[in-house]
Design a protein around this motif. Structure first.
Motif, PDB file in Angstrom:
ATOM      1  N   SER A 113       0.835  -1.199   0.000  1.00 26.75           N
ATOM      2  CA  SER A 113       0.000   0.000   0.000  1.00 26.75           C
ATOM      3  C   SER A 113       0.867   1.246   0.000  1.00 26.75           C
ATOM      4  CB  SER A 113      -0.905   0.006   1.229  1.00 26.75           C
ATOM      5  OG  SER A 113      -1.652   1.204   1.260  1.00 26.75           O
ATOM      6  N   LEU A 114       0.542   2.169  -0.907  1.00 24.58           N
ATOM      7  CA  LEU A 114       1.277   3.429  -1.005  1.00 24.58           C
ATOM      8  C   LEU A 114       0.508   4.582  -0.373  1.00 24.58           C
ATOM      9  CD1 LEU A 114       2.552   3.096  -4.667  1.00 24.58           C
ATOM     10  CD2 LEU A 114       3.749   2.515  -2.559  1.00 24.58           C
ATOM     11  N   GLY A 115      -0.685   4.304   0.106  1.00 24.34           N
ATOM     12  CA  GLY A 115      -1.494   5.336   0.745  1.00 24.34           C
ATOM     13  C   GLY A 115      -2.866   5.418   0.115  1.00 24.34           C
ATOM     14  N   THR A 116      -3.553   6.498   0.385  1.00 21.64           N
ATOM     15  CA  THR A 116      -4.886   6.714  -0.176  1.00 21.64           C
ATOM     16  C   THR A 116      -4.967   8.108  -0.778  1.00 21.64           C
ATOM     17  OG1 THR A 116      -5.761   7.525   1.905  1.00 21.64           O
ATOM     18  CG2 THR A 116      -6.003   5.173   1.479  1.00 21.64           C
ATOM     19  N   VAL A 117      -5.754   8.201  -1.826  1.00 25.64           N
ATOM     20  CA  VAL A 117      -6.028   9.484  -2.474  1.00 25.64           C
ATOM     21  C   VAL A 117      -7.540   9.569  -2.643  1.00 25.64           C
ATOM     22  CG1 VAL A 117      -5.738  10.872  -4.548  1.00 25.64           C
ATOM     23  CG2 VAL A 117      -3.813   9.540  -3.676  1.00 25.64           C
TER      24      VAL A 117
END
Length: 97
Positions: A75-79
């Motif tokens: 997971s690279l994060g949320t946008v």
């Protein structure tokens, strides 16, 4: 107790073969370099020499290339509430004449 062992960051391989001929030379040499975690986000740089055959009868040459990747950065994060992950696996091959 759990012990974690880090993989080496760099790897180098060399290869030698005698599959040449009188025009190209009997011996061929190759090298490959891999740098793991290039920019500290679990990415990989892989650099290799590519096989090239000289074709004097047609005045050209032939290149053969192949690569394989298997990446899971997680997971690279949320946008905007959408989770973003980077992973994939695949083979690439090419011929250039």
């Amino acid at each position: 107790m759990l012990t974690v062992e880090e993989k080496r960051q760099d790897a180098v391989s060399l290869n030698v073969n005698n599959t040449g001929n009188s025009y190209t030379g009997d011996w061929h040499f190759g090298a490959n370099y891999v740098r793991r975690n290039l920019t500290d986000v679990s990415d990989t740089l892989d650099v290799a020499l590519v096989y090239r055959a000289i074709l004097p009868r047609v005045g050209d040459s032939l290149y053969l290339m192949a690569s394989h990747s298997d990446v899971d950065l997680g997971s690279l994060g949320t946008v905007g509430g959408i989770g973003i992950a980077a992973n994939g696996r695949g083979w690439t091959a090419g011929v250039h004449y």
